[in-house]
Design an enzyme around this catalytic site. Structure first.
Site, PDB file in Angstrom:
ATOM      1  CG  ASP A 672     -83.776 -56.086  71.591  1.00 46.19           C
ATOM      2  OD1 ASP A 672     -83.642 -56.695  72.657  1.00 46.19           O
ATOM      3  OD2 ASP A 672     -84.693 -55.273  71.375  1.00 46.19           O
ATOM      4  CD  GLU A 674     -88.817 -55.547  70.390  1.00 44.85           C
ATOM      5  OE1 GLU A 674     -89.810 -55.771  71.119  1.00 44.85           O
ATOM      6  OE2 GLU A 674     -87.767 -55.038  70.810  1.00 44.85           O
ATOM      7  CG  ASP A 774     -83.156 -61.092  72.979  1.00 42.66           C
ATOM      8  OD1 ASP A 774     -83.999 -60.671  72.185  1.00 42.66           O
ATOM      9  OD2 ASP A 774     -82.793 -60.459  73.993  1.00 42.66           O
ATOM     10  CG  HIS A 833     -90.074 -51.681  74.444  1.00 37.67           C
ATOM     11  ND1 HIS A 833     -89.371 -52.684  75.063  1.00 37.67           N
ATOM     12  CD2 HIS A 833     -90.491 -50.854  75.434  1.00 37.67           C
ATOM     13  CE1 HIS A 833     -89.385 -52.494  76.361  1.00 37.67           C
ATOM     14  NE2 HIS A 833     -90.042 -51.387  76.617  1.00 37.67           N
TER      15      HIS A 833
END
Length: 880
Positions: A672, A674, A774, A833
């Site tokens: 994941d 960011e 992603d 997040h």
């Protein structure tokens, strides 16, 4: 001028200032009477906490000249706001400028409070919180107000509370008065029909001083001529005549904060160097409430000096507004007040259309002396008759001519006549509404019917019953045998509705219905996910159902005629244990039942009319002897709840464990990214700033965590993180400055996979992501990495949201990780997040799906094409 009809008129020069200033006796803390039965006080706190969106914008625009970047951050302001709210111990907390994210963060932190967030607004709006002694009875969401009726269980009375954040432009006094009138009309209507209440409180950010149009309207019931607005302007300006014509209210309102302290202020963004004044107020209906104390806006002279020196927000205040509040006490017997609601009284005394038109005619006669001018005014203010569809060009031209002539008449009139004409127009409009409005009896009847429907739906929802279906069932032979007992002309017919008619639609015949038969046990859905799956995993496989009876039982839910159900009853110790394990946390008296059989399940074969019940019983006697004892094996169960859109196949026994499902991949890598971001803008390009991955080994019976990879990345195009990005992800500028560029981090990521054997074979590892973004976009579009140098596995992934929906038989994919966790009964852990925390939460979802027999498979891949990037699905379909 145009004050309440039931009270004497007041003049601006004397009574207005007297009404705006709270009497000294009302603000002193009055001693509690020695009456053990006295109703408890009601404490109110109101605060505009400054939405982060506006804080960032105003700070960037220079509207907070004394504030620092540290003062603006929500992560610094939120703990101070929560501490202040909890320290107040208020019974009701009214907050303004609260966005959805802030409400979801504040509600769990305000322990001991329930809350309601204003609906229908995309911008930050109002939120109301209350203690458990109060319960929500009614709520109305308007553009600038959130109105509620709360019942005080200890005082045995209800109070209407209006949470206000009125229009902010200093010159928008007309809008503010109209917003208040709309809120008060909604509360008055609720008091007469839906939610009777004994008194009324209004509090919040009124964006108006104690001398402006809002205070005049609340104090008098309408805005007197000559009222002026002065806040935030170089000089005071007159309130528009339209504000004086706004429909009056009949409440007797008093202000907690008046003109008794000219230094009082609640808004001072620039300190003493800019305008500062009192924009936040608390008003209450004095018929059944009185103020015994009010909250001091500043704690001390030192606090006052700090606010004026540092401005707001600052170390002295986490918002650009100060909290205000009051302690209110029921005057007299609160229970008696609740039985005769003061706020409901205006309903019966509301003027009739005839009275409104008579008052309008009297004003019109004073405003226009000529009969011809009066007739012309009536003609230009009478709306044209309604028409279907778009009006023709001639009608639009006539409307435009009417408006132009009306403006001419207003321009030619004197200021006093113009005000009277505007009032006439308002009264005429009010009369038309009153004529078309249903009577009080009709409104009550409609409300009672609505409440009955709501109660019926609430009762059905409280029962929370859903079907639990066992499948597949090979019962064709059983159904055929039972069918011998039923003739087709015995079948009951169900009334249906089609094209406005109600023809009789026959129920399916026995053979047709048996082809798609389920065995149903009605159970409670409450918190079923993890507990049900654990029970299924512990159940023997396959489970066995045995026919225990062939029954003919009355269908109680059909009350308008006599209908009997012919069906098969089943027994199964394994399924009984499964059901008991699922319902174990509930008290046994709350276990749901379903007639005629509340055991392990039953199969309804046909519904027959009452006159054929005895004949069916006689035919069933020999068939019953043949069918009782017949057994059916069940390899798995299907949980199905059409009302909530659920349909999930759950294996029994060892099939419920991941080790029994042969996986094509040894490892799954949960990833994941960011990226850099702004609150109200899209960066181009967005750069990866965090690379977290969890590696799970699927070769053992239970998935095993092999290793975690977690590194931050230094961006090159946008090296400075925004405050919003730091708040959202938890990544600081210092962490970014000390990190390596993406190319270096990805080299380490590849080496990490090789070190654990994940790259030994081309199909040895599959990336699992929350969506396609992603690997389809984030990595592919980042300019800081050589995509050709990455192994092929970085171009293939499993979209966990798509796999989750497919595994559970749902058409709609979950919106995100939080929805998947909620569906599985798992709490969100860590910071949403934060890349590494999100990976750990996604790993919990993956483990849960694997425990249900999910087979990991790719849902998309990147492939070179003439047009760019192609996302391939499992079925071979592609979408560019």
């Amino acid at each position: 001028h145009h004050t309440r009809r039931d009270q004497p008129r007041r003049t601006m020069s004397t009574s207005f200032l007297e009404a705006a200033v709270l009497r000294a006796a009302d603000v002193q803390a009055a001693p509690r009477a020695a009456d053990a039965q006295a109703a408890p006080d009601l404490t109110i706190l109101s605060w505009n906490i400054l939405a982060q969106r506006w804080a960032d914008k105003c700070f960037a625009d220079g509207e907070y000249p004394l504030a620092t970047a540290h003062d603006i951050l929500w992560s610094n302001r939120c703990p101070r706001i929560v501490a202040e709210l909890l320290a107040s111990t208020a019974d009701v907390i009214l907050l303004q400028e609260v966005d959805a994210a802030a409400f979801n963060e504040l509600l769990p932190k305000l322990t001991g409070y329930d809350g309601l967030h204003q609906k229908g607004n995309t911008h930050p709006c109002n939120a109301t919180f209350w203690k458990p002694r109060l319960s929500l009875v009614w709520a109305q969401h308007r553009s600038r107000t959130l109105s509620t009726v709360l019942h005080d269980g200890q005082a045995k009375a209800s109070v209407a509370i209006v949470n206000c954040h009125l229009e902010g432009c200093p010159s928008a006094s007309l809008k503010r008065v109209q917003q208040l009138q709309s809120a008060l009309e909604g509360v008055r209507h609720a008091g007469s029909l839906q939610a009777p209440h004994a008194s009324l409180v209004l509090a919040g950010d009124f964006n108006s001083t104690a001398e402006g149009a809002v205070a005049a309207y609340l104090s008098f019931g309408s805005v007197p001529q000559g009222t002026r607005e002065a806040w935030g302007l170089a000089g005071s300006t007159a309130v528009p005549d339209e504000a004086c014509a706004v429909a009056a209210h009949a409440y007797q309102l008093q202000s907690v904060y008046g003109l008794d302290d000219p230094r009082a202020f609640s808004f001072a963004p620039s300190g003493r160097s800019g305008w500062h004044g009192l924009l936040d107020h608390v008003w209450y209906d004095g018929r059944h409430l009185r103020c015994v104390s009010r909250r001091q806006l500043v704690a001390s002279e030192a606090h006052l000096d700090a606010l004026l020196t540092m401005g707001m927000p600052s170390a002295a205040s986490p918002s650009d507004h100060l909290p205000c509040g009051a302690t209110l006490r029921w005057s007299g017997d609160a229970a008696t007040a609740a039985c005769a609601p003061a706020c409901a009284a205006p309903t019966d005394s509301s003027p009739t259309p005839e009275q409104l038109l008579a008052e309008a005619a009297e004003l019109l006669a004073n405003a226009l002396p000529s009969e011809a001018l009066r007739a012309e005014w009536v003609s230009v203010t009478t709306p044209p008759p309604p028409c279907k569809g778009k009006p023709p060009a001639e009608a639009l031209a006539a409307i435009a001519a009417q408006r132009a002539r009306k403006e001419d008449l207003l321009a030619q009139a004197s200021p006093e006549a113009r005000a009277m004409l505007l009032r006439v127009q308002s009264l005429q409009k009010e009369a038309r509404k009153a004529a078309s409005r249903p009577t009080a009896e009709q409104q009550r009847a409609k409300q009672q019917a609505t409440q009955a429907k709501v109660q019926k739906k609430a009762a059905a929802k409280a029962a929370d019953i859903a079907g639990w279906c066992f499948a597949p069932l090979d019962i064709a032979e059983l159904a055929s045998a039972a069918q011998e007992a039923v003739d087709d002309h015995w079948l009951w017919h169900r009334a249906g509705r089609q094209s406005g008619k109600t023809p009789l639609e026959p129920m399916p015949s026995s053979a047709t219905k048996a082809a798609g038969l389920h065995v149903t046990v009605l159970l409670r859905v409450h918190e079923c996910g993890a507990r049900l799956r654990a029970a299924c995993a512990a159940a023997p496989q396959p489970a066995t159902l045995t026919v225990s009876d062939v029954f003919v039982e009355r269908v109680e839910r059909i009350t308008d005629e006599e209908v009997w159900c012919v069906g098969l009853a089943f027994a199964s110790p394994a399924i009984r244990a499964l059901r008991d394990a699922w319902l174990a946390p509930l008290p046994r008296e709350e276990w749901p039942t379903h007639c005629p059989y509340a055991g392990e399940g039953h199969a309804s074969l046909a519904y027959v009319r009452g006159e054929y019940r005895d004949a069916a019983e006689r035919r069933l006697a020999p068939i019953r002897a043949r069918l009782v004892g017949a057994a059916i094996t069940l390899p798995h169960v299907v949980f199905q709840d059409p009302r909530h859109g659920l349909c999930e196949q759950i294996p029994l026994g060892r099939q419920a464990r991941s080790g029994s499902v042969r996986q094509d991949y040894r490892f799954v890598a949960i990833l994941d990214f960011e990226k850099t971001c702004e609150r109200d803008a899209v960066l181009s390009p967005q750069e990866i700033i965090e690379v977290p991955t969890l590696l799970l080994d699927l070769s053992s019976e239970a998935p095993r965590l092999v290793s975690e990879f977690h590194e931050h990345v230094r961006p090159t195009r946008h090296p400075q993180l925004s405050a919003f990005c730091t708040e959202l992800t938890g990544i600081t500028q210092a962490q970014i400055d000390a990190a390596a560029p993406l190319s270096t981090v990805m080299d380490r990521h590849v080496a990490w996979l090789e070190r654990h054997g994940a790259l030994a074979d081309g199909r040895n590892v599959l990336f699992v992501t929350c969506g396609d973004y992603d690997l389809k976009r984030s990595l592919a579009e980042d300019p800081n990495v050589d995509h050709d140098a990455l192994p092929a596995c970085y171009g293939r992934w499993c979209n966990l949201k798509r796999a989750f929906a497919a595994h559970r038989g749902q058409k709609r994919q979950p919106a995100g990780m939080a929805e998947m966790l909620d569906a599985l009964g798992l709490p969100l852990e860590g910071q949403h997040h934060s890349g590494i925390d999100d990976c750990r939460n996604l790993a919990r979802v993956v483990r849960s799906l694997l425990a249900q027999g999910w087979k990991v498979a790719p849902t998309g891949q990147r492939a070179a094409s003439a047009g760019g990037v192609t996302c391939m699905s499992e079925s071979g379909c592609s979408s560019v």
